[in-house]
Design a protein around this motif. Structure first.
Motif, short mmCIF file in Angstrom:
data_model
loop_
_atom_site.label_atom_id
_atom_site.label_comp_id
_atom_site.label_asym_id
_atom_site.label_seq_id
_atom_site.Cartn_x
_atom_site.Cartn_y
_atom_site.Cartn_z
N PRO A 5 0.82 -1.22 0.00
CA PRO A 5 0.00 0.00 0.00
C PRO A 5 0.86 1.27 0.00
N GLU A 6 0.35 2.30 -0.66
CA GLU A 6 1.04 3.58 -0.72
C GLU A 6 1.16 4.18 0.69
N GLY A 7 2.33 4.73 1.01
CA GLY A 7 2.54 5.39 2.29
C GLY A 7 2.82 4.46 3.45
N ASN A 12 9.43 0.75 -19.57
CA ASN A 12 9.13 1.63 -18.43
C ASN A 12 10.19 1.64 -17.34
N ARG A 13 11.12 0.71 -17.42
CA ARG A 13 12.04 0.47 -16.30
C ARG A 13 12.78 1.73 -15.84
N LEU A 14 13.37 2.46 -16.76
CA LEU A 14 14.18 3.63 -16.37
C LEU A 14 13.31 4.75 -15.79
N SER A 15 12.15 4.98 -16.37
CA SER A 15 11.27 6.04 -15.86
C SER A 15 10.76 5.69 -14.46
N VAL A 16 10.52 4.40 -14.21
CA VAL A 16 10.07 3.97 -12.88
C VAL A 16 11.20 4.11 -11.87
N LEU A 17 12.40 3.66 -12.24
CA LEU A 17 13.52 3.66 -11.30
C LEU A 17 13.97 5.07 -10.92
N ARG A 18 13.62 6.07 -11.71
CA ARG A 18 13.95 7.45 -11.32
C ARG A 18 13.19 7.86 -10.07
N GLN A 19 12.10 7.16 -9.77
CA GLN A 19 11.28 7.48 -8.59
C GLN A 19 11.47 6.46 -7.47
N VAL A 20 12.52 5.62 -7.60
CA VAL A 20 12.77 4.55 -6.64
C VAL A 20 14.18 4.68 -6.10
N GLY A 21 14.32 4.51 -4.78
CA GLY A 21 15.63 4.43 -4.14
C GLY A 21 15.78 3.05 -3.55
N SER A 22 17.02 2.54 -3.51
CA SER A 22 17.19 1.17 -3.00
C SER A 22 18.55 1.00 -2.34
N PRO A 47 12.87 9.68 -3.42
CA PRO A 47 12.02 8.76 -4.19
C PRO A 47 10.64 8.58 -3.57
N LYS A 48 9.69 8.17 -4.40
CA LYS A 48 8.36 7.82 -3.90
C LYS A 48 8.38 6.45 -3.22
N LEU A 49 9.31 5.60 -3.67
CA LEU A 49 9.43 4.24 -3.14
C LEU A 49 10.87 3.99 -2.74
N LEU A 50 11.05 3.47 -1.53
CA LEU A 50 12.38 3.15 -1.02
C LEU A 50 12.41 1.67 -0.66
N LEU A 92 10.45 8.38 7.62
CA LEU A 92 10.38 8.72 6.19
C LEU A 92 8.97 8.87 5.62
N PRO A 93 8.02 7.95 5.89
CA PRO A 93 6.69 8.12 5.29
C PRO A 93 5.99 9.41 5.71
N GLY A 94 6.03 9.72 7.01
CA GLY A 94 5.36 10.93 7.48
C GLY A 94 6.05 12.21 7.03
N ARG A 95 7.37 12.16 6.95
CA ARG A 95 8.13 13.37 6.63
C ARG A 95 8.19 13.65 5.13
N PHE A 96 8.29 12.58 4.33
CA PHE A 96 8.50 12.79 2.88
C PHE A 96 7.44 12.09 2.03
N GLY A 97 6.48 11.44 2.64
CA GLY A 97 5.43 10.75 1.88
C GLY A 97 5.92 9.53 1.14
N MET A 98 7.03 8.95 1.58
CA MET A 98 7.59 7.77 0.92
C MET A 98 6.88 6.50 1.35
N THR A 99 6.91 5.52 0.45
CA THR A 99 6.55 4.15 0.79
C THR A 99 7.85 3.39 0.96
N VAL A 100 7.99 2.66 2.07
CA VAL A 100 9.24 1.97 2.37
C VAL A 100 9.00 0.47 2.46
N VAL A 101 9.78 -0.30 1.71
CA VAL A 101 9.77 -1.76 1.81
C VAL A 101 11.06 -2.19 2.50
N VAL A 102 10.93 -2.90 3.61
CA VAL A 102 12.09 -3.32 4.40
C VAL A 102 12.07 -4.83 4.53
N SER A 103 13.12 -5.48 4.08
CA SER A 103 13.20 -6.93 4.25
C SER A 103 14.02 -7.25 5.49
#
Length: 303
Positions: free
Chosen positions: A27-29, A71-81, A150-153, A177-188
């Motif tokens: 889910p977003e956020g 779409n890969r490059l345009s998507v990855l511009r909004q993703v940090g990892s 990024p929108k997604l981390l 991060l989500p509250g401060r920057f509106g990011m969605t974070v996936v943590v393994s």
């Protein structure tokens, strides 16, 4: 909106299916905890989401777009990892390392100072990275992932190898991060206790298969209280309880009952005793999250 959606995602190496028909919905956020024992397929899944590994079958949507060559490059511009361990040039300072990433990605130079402050490395920006502690290197890797806001981390085992103080610091940074920057974070992670203190949504995989996906609250709901009853003859006791419309299951020599009021519990034990059954033990129990995790992933799994 789900920031990440996978449908029947599979990855096969030789004859071994490392990721099997995985359907993830992030889910977003949210801070989305991706849990499983070591070797369960977490890193492989994250690499497929980032386009670093080609799936054998299935589909991936990230930020509402199919993750394919067009779409890969345009998507990855909004993703940090940060996958596995951070990469860096030890002979350069923290700031110089980030400047390389900033130049390659065409990101404003002011972001460097900002992300160094976010990860609390602004006082160490002129220090060579070879002299950084492990925790500082992890934070530098996080800073590089945050450079483009990024929108997604996506963070793969970000607390691996850190001491307790470093783990707490990394956890605080992620939770902010989500509250401060509106990011969605996936943590393994393979540590349930870590995810329990960070995430609000959880997915658990075992041998590449999804065994649980829901809110953290729903996972906690599985740790419900119950009564464990042991008598001199559980088979007869179970039949008598059924006659009283009291549901129960047998588990490891105990009859598992729902939580009852003191008055009802006293009446039932009196009823059983009146039928010449001895009450050996009656105790209140609650499954810990660790027990639930072991039940879902297999007790023999390496944690």
């Amino acid at each position: 909106m789900n920031i990440i959606q996978t449908h029947d995602l599979c990855k096969q190496y030789g004859n071994a299916l490392r990721v099997s028909h995985l359907n993830l919905n992030v889910p977003e956020g949210s801070i989305y905890g991706f849990l499983g024992p070591n070797g369960a397929g977490k890193s492989t899944t994250l690499k497929m989401i980032l386009g670093l590994v080609r799936p054998t079958a299935g589909s991936i949507r990230v930020l509402g777009k199919d993750m394919d060559n067009s779409n890969r490059l345009s998507v990855l511009r909004q993703v940090g990892s940060l996958i596995e361990s951070p990469s860096y040039y030890g002979h350069l300072t923290g700031e110089e390392n980030l400047r390389i990433v900033q130049t390659l990605r065409g990101i404003p130079e002011k972001n460097i100072r900002e992300v160094l402050q976010i990860v609390r490395l602004d006082g160490q920006r002129e220090k060579k990275v070879a002299h950084y502690s492990l925790g500082m290197k992890q934070r530098l890797g996080l800073a590089a992932a945050l450079l483009g806001y990024p929108k997604l981390l996506i963070l793969d085992e970000p607390t691996n190898g850190l001491d307790p103080a470093g783990i707490q610091e990394m956890r605080e940074l992620i939770c902010d991060l989500p509250g401060r920057f509106g990011m969605t974070v996936v943590v393994s992670s393979h540590l349930l206790s870590e995810i329990d203190q960070m995430a609000n949504h959880v997915a658990i995989i075992r041998e590449g298969e999804l065994v649980f996906q829901d809110s953290l609250e729903a996972l906690h709901g599985r740790s419900r209280h119950h009564l464990a009853l042991r008598t001199t003859n559980n088979a007869i006791a179970r039949r008598l309880l059924a006659e009283q419309s009291v549901p129960c299951e047998e588990e490891n020599g105990y009859l598992i009952l729902p939580i009852l009021s003191d008055e009802v519990a006293a009446q039932l034990t009196g009823f059983l005793a009146g039928n010449r059954l001895g009450i050996v033990r009656l105790e209140e129990r609650q499954k810990s999250l660790e027990d639930i995790f072991l039940d879902l992933t297999g007790k023999a799994a390496s944690l």
